[in-house]
Design a protein around this motif. Structure first.
Motif, PDB file in Angstrom:
ATOM      1  N   SER A  71      -6.624 -16.217 -43.296  1.00 24.35           N
ATOM      2  CA  SER A  71      -5.880 -17.254 -43.823  1.00 24.35           C
ATOM      3  C   SER A  71      -4.119 -16.787 -44.339  1.00 24.35           C
ATOM      4  N   ARG A  72      -4.435 -15.593 -45.392  1.00 24.85           N
ATOM      5  CA  ARG A  72      -3.132 -15.153 -45.789  1.00 24.85           C
ATOM      6  C   ARG A  72      -2.392 -14.460 -44.730  1.00 24.85           C
ATOM      7  N   ARG A  73      -3.263 -13.607 -43.780  1.00 26.56           N
ATOM      8  CA  ARG A  73      -2.071 -12.948 -42.753  1.00 26.56           C
ATOM      9  C   ARG A  73      -1.558 -14.059 -41.846  1.00 26.56           C
ATOM     10  N   GLY A  74      -2.236 -15.069 -41.596  1.00 32.70           N
ATOM     11  CA  GLY A  74      -1.697 -16.052 -40.626  1.00 32.70           C
ATOM     12  C   GLY A  74      -0.693 -16.744 -40.969  1.00 32.70           C
ATOM     13  N   ARG A  75      -0.188 -16.503 -42.043  1.00 31.90           N
ATOM     14  CA  ARG A  75       0.972 -17.613 -42.584  1.00 31.90           C
ATOM     15  C   ARG A  75       2.355 -17.462 -41.623  1.00 31.90           C
ATOM     16  N   SER A  76       2.431 -16.025 -41.351  1.00 34.40           N
ATOM     17  CA  SER A  76       3.686 -15.883 -40.673  1.00 34.40           C
ATOM     18  C   SER A  76       3.544 -15.962 -39.202  1.00 34.40           C
ATOM     19  N   ALA A  77       2.478 -16.175 -38.600  1.00 36.39           N
ATOM     20  CA  ALA A  77       2.179 -16.236 -37.277  1.00 36.39           C
ATOM     21  C   ALA A  77       2.496 -17.582 -36.760  1.00 36.39           C
ATOM     22  N   ASP A  78       3.220 -17.576 -35.533  1.00 34.46           N
ATOM     23  CA  ASP A  78       3.480 -18.737 -34.848  1.00 34.46           C
ATOM     24  C   ASP A  78       2.010 -19.158 -34.058  1.00 34.46           C
ATOM     25  N   LEU A  79       1.366 -18.453 -33.742  1.00 33.36           N
ATOM     26  CA  LEU A  79       0.093 -18.574 -32.891  1.00 33.36           C
ATOM     27  C   LEU A  79      -1.161 -17.611 -33.383  1.00 33.36           C
ATOM     28  N   LEU A  80      -2.239 -18.174 -33.311  1.00 32.48           N
ATOM     29  CA  LEU A  80      -3.356 -17.193 -33.633  1.00 32.48           C
ATOM     30  C   LEU A  80      -4.331 -17.272 -32.502  1.00 32.48           C
ATOM     31  N   TRP A  81      -4.700 -16.193 -31.774  1.00 33.31           N
ATOM     32  CA  TRP A  81      -5.774 -16.139 -30.872  1.00 33.31           C
ATOM     33  C   TRP A  81      -7.171 -15.778 -31.508  1.00 33.31           C
ATOM     34  N   LEU A  90      -8.135 -22.008 -43.328  1.00 31.72           N
ATOM     35  CA  LEU A  90      -6.733 -22.625 -43.794  1.00 31.72           C
ATOM     36  C   LEU A  90      -5.562 -22.135 -42.930  1.00 31.72           C
ATOM     37  N   TYR A  91      -5.614 -21.488 -41.959  1.00 30.22           N
ATOM     38  CA  TYR A  91      -4.672 -21.287 -40.998  1.00 30.22           C
ATOM     39  C   TYR A  91      -3.995 -22.864 -40.349  1.00 30.22           C
ATOM     40  N   ARG A  92      -2.966 -22.962 -40.284  1.00 33.28           N
ATOM     41  CA  ARG A  92      -2.427 -24.406 -40.127  1.00 33.28           C
ATOM     42  C   ARG A  92      -1.473 -24.569 -38.778  1.00 33.28           C
ATOM     43  N   LYS A  93      -1.078 -23.335 -38.134  1.00 26.26           N
ATOM     44  CA  LYS A  93      -0.250 -23.327 -37.162  1.00 26.26           C
ATOM     45  C   LYS A  93      -0.822 -23.321 -35.781  1.00 26.26           C
ATOM     46  N   ARG A  94      -0.481 -22.904 -34.475  1.00 24.72           N
ATOM     47  CA  ARG A  94      -1.075 -23.093 -33.255  1.00 24.72           C
ATOM     48  C   ARG A  94      -2.160 -21.917 -33.181  1.00 24.72           C
ATOM     49  N   LEU A  95      -3.215 -22.517 -32.552  1.00 26.32           N
ATOM     50  CA  LEU A  95      -4.517 -21.925 -32.438  1.00 26.32           C
ATOM     51  C   LEU A  95      -5.181 -21.908 -30.955  1.00 26.32           C
ATOM     52  N   ALA A 133      -6.194 -24.965 -28.177  1.00 28.18           N
ATOM     53  CA  ALA A 133      -6.889 -24.790 -26.720  1.00 28.18           C
ATOM     54  C   ALA A 133      -8.120 -24.033 -27.036  1.00 28.18           C
ATOM     55  N   ILE A 134      -9.154 -24.414 -26.189  1.00 29.34           N
ATOM     56  CA  ILE A 134     -10.322 -23.536 -26.373  1.00 29.34           C
ATOM     57  C   ILE A 134     -10.578 -23.032 -25.119  1.00 29.34           C
ATOM     58  N   LEU A 135     -10.711 -21.801 -25.066  1.00 32.92           N
ATOM     59  CA  LEU A 135     -11.147 -21.058 -23.709  1.00 32.92           C
ATOM     60  C   LEU A 135     -12.573 -20.965 -23.590  1.00 32.92           C
ATOM     61  N   CYS A 136     -13.128 -21.132 -22.484  1.00 34.05           N
ATOM     62  CA  CYS A 136     -14.682 -21.316 -22.266  1.00 34.05           C
ATOM     63  C   CYS A 136     -14.898 -20.415 -21.349  1.00 34.05           C
ATOM     64  N   ASP A 137     -16.181 -19.621 -21.582  1.00 35.39           N
ATOM     65  CA  ASP A 137     -16.504 -18.385 -20.448  1.00 35.39           C
ATOM     66  C   ASP A 137     -16.973 -19.138 -19.026  1.00 35.39           C
ATOM     67  N   SER A 138     -17.430 -20.261 -19.192  1.00 38.17           N
ATOM     68  CA  SER A 138     -18.116 -20.784 -18.194  1.00 38.17           C
ATOM     69  C   SER A 138     -17.834 -22.670 -18.022  1.00 38.17           C
ATOM     70  N   GLU A 139     -18.196 -23.064 -16.886  1.00 41.85           N
ATOM     71  CA  GLU A 139     -18.139 -24.454 -16.894  1.00 41.85           C
ATOM     72  C   GLU A 139     -19.327 -24.847 -17.766  1.00 41.85           C
ATOM     73  N   PHE A 140     -20.548 -24.403 -17.851  1.00 36.84           N
ATOM     74  CA  PHE A 140     -21.820 -24.495 -18.763  1.00 36.84           C
ATOM     75  C   PHE A 140     -21.232 -24.477 -20.258  1.00 36.84           C
ATOM     76  N   THR A 141     -20.561 -23.514 -20.708  1.00 35.32           N
ATOM     77  CA  THR A 141     -20.276 -23.673 -22.036  1.00 35.32           C
ATOM     78  C   THR A 141     -19.082 -24.843 -22.442  1.00 35.32           C
ATOM     79  N   SER A 142     -18.213 -25.193 -21.275  1.00 32.46           N
ATOM     80  CA  SER A 142     -17.312 -26.270 -21.486  1.00 32.46           C
ATOM     81  C   SER A 142     -18.115 -27.494 -21.528  1.00 32.46           C
ATOM     82  N   ALA A 354       1.379 -21.105 -22.874  1.00 33.38           N
ATOM     83  CA  ALA A 354       1.700 -22.671 -22.945  1.00 33.38           C
ATOM     84  C   ALA A 354       2.076 -22.942 -24.288  1.00 33.38           C
ATOM     85  N   PHE A 355       1.490 -22.392 -25.339  1.00 34.05           N
ATOM     86  CA  PHE A 355       1.562 -22.833 -26.719  1.00 34.05           C
ATOM     87  C   PHE A 355       2.406 -22.004 -27.344  1.00 34.05           C
TER      88      PHE A 355
END
Length: 356
Positions: A71-81, A90-95, A133-142, A354-355
């Motif tokens: 959470s501390r390291r993510g404060r200055s990031a615009d997007l976390l993957w 506690l991270y509150r930006k794009r994810l 956004a949630i990336l899923c490995d397969s249609e099954f996981t989705s 896209a984000f």
């Protein structure tokens, strides 16, 4: 910012190792902060990108330290993957989050205790609420994410993991068993890998075939380990053997010299060994369960993972039927072409960009 602490692990590590070389150049970010062990990552070919900043980050996965530090390291990031569901709460930006499977919800009994079950559900629920956004490995996981977490389909993106296929003849091929025939299973000793059922099925027919059963994969360090197998080293008079972890070169040798790969898991978000075996001309028999038919297509002999007799019949068929094995090999070489690393990198970065 990208969390790569799991880069050297099996499964998710394999996913990251094949994805990053193609993904990093495609990311439309001015700076790319990499969290992990710089000494372990800096020699990778993608690490030469001038936008990359390495940050030492060794907090254990699923730990309190991970939550505080992440959470501390993510404060200055615009997007976390995050390539797993262990997001910093506690991270509150794009994810953007990759979910490989949700075995923890589908089979909660696989976890050791109620605390682990609660924490897994809490983190996954947080991902469902907060991820852009949630990336899923397969249609099954989705489908599983929609079923268990009630995520709107507009937030779900199916991106098949990619495989870098080592060409035949890359190194001197050596039979790990010194010329003895064997069936191969590749997977860590986790309960959903269903290795106990495979060993039971093999035991029921071992007097009818001359093959051994070789099981490649780690035997320790898992939250949902199969306790009946963790301490096993040699079973059934040496006919069943656990190799422990092997190098990538050794794994290629196991695939290339096996009579067949047997993949008995009853729950998988994807299934790398299936495609790795196909790429090396190894016929595949696998469970008709979860995402595996989606991955193997028409290039596998299927069995019911919950029926030991069904597994045993598949073992006999693939050992005794030469024409079946040849058909599966040819079909597998075509099937694996659908899962190239470049395709995964392109589709993954399309979502992330896209984000940004």
């Amino acid at each position: 910012m990208i969390d790569l602490r799991m880069y050297r692990m099996s499964g998710i590590g394999r996913y990251l190792q094949t994805l990053m070389p193609g993904a990093i150049p495609r990311l439309k970010a001015k700076r790319i902060r990499i969290l992990g062990n710089p000494e372990d990552l800096a020699h990778e070919i993608w690490a030469n990108d001038e936008r990359i900043e390495f940050h030492q980050y060794r907090a254990p996965i699923f730990s309190i330290a991970e939550q505080v530090e992440g959470s501390r390291r993510g404060r200055s990031a615009d997007l976390l993957w995050v390539p797993q569901y262990n997001i910093p709460l506690l991270y509150r930006k794009r994810l953007v989050v990759t979910i490989h499977d949700i075995c923890q919800l589908a089979y909660p009994e696989l976890l050791r205790n109620n605390l682990q079950r609660w924490y897994a559900r809490y983190l996954l629920s947080a991902v469902a609420r907060r991820a852009d956004a949630i990336l899923c490995d397969s249609e099954f996981t989705s489908n599983e994410v929609r079923k268990y977490l009630d995520v709107d389909s507009s937030h779900l993106f199916v991106v098949y993991p990619g495989i870098d296929f080592a060409p035949a003849g890359l190194h001197n091929n050596q039979n790990p068993r010194g010329g003895k025939d064997y069936l191969l299973a590749v997977g860590n000793v986790k309960k959903h890998k269903n290795l106990l059922a495979l060993i039971t099925a093999f035991g029921s027919i071992r007097n009818r075939i001359h093959h051994d059963l070789m099981i490649v994969g780690k035997q320790e360090g898992f939250l949902n380990a199969e306790s009946a197998l963790v301490n096993a080293s040699v079973l059934m008079d040496g006919r069943v053997r656990f190799t422990g972890h092997v190098s990538d070169t050794e794994l290629l040798d196991y695939y290339r010299n096996a009579t067949a790969l047997i993949f008995p898991s009853y729950y998988e978000g994807f299934g790398f060994p299936i495609l790795e075996a196909m790429a090396q001309g190894c016929p595949v028999a696998c469970s008709r369960a979860a995402s595996l038919p989606e991955v193997a297509g028409e290039a596998a002999l299927y069995f019911d993972p919950f029926d030991v007799n069904s597994i045993a019949e598949a073992l006999l068929s693939i050992v005794t039927d030469t024409n079946l094995r040849l058909r599966l090999v040819n079909a597998g070489l075509k099937q694996k072409e659908k899962f190239r690393a470049s395709i995964c990198a392109e589709k993954t970065t399309e979502v992330i960009n896209a984000f940004l």
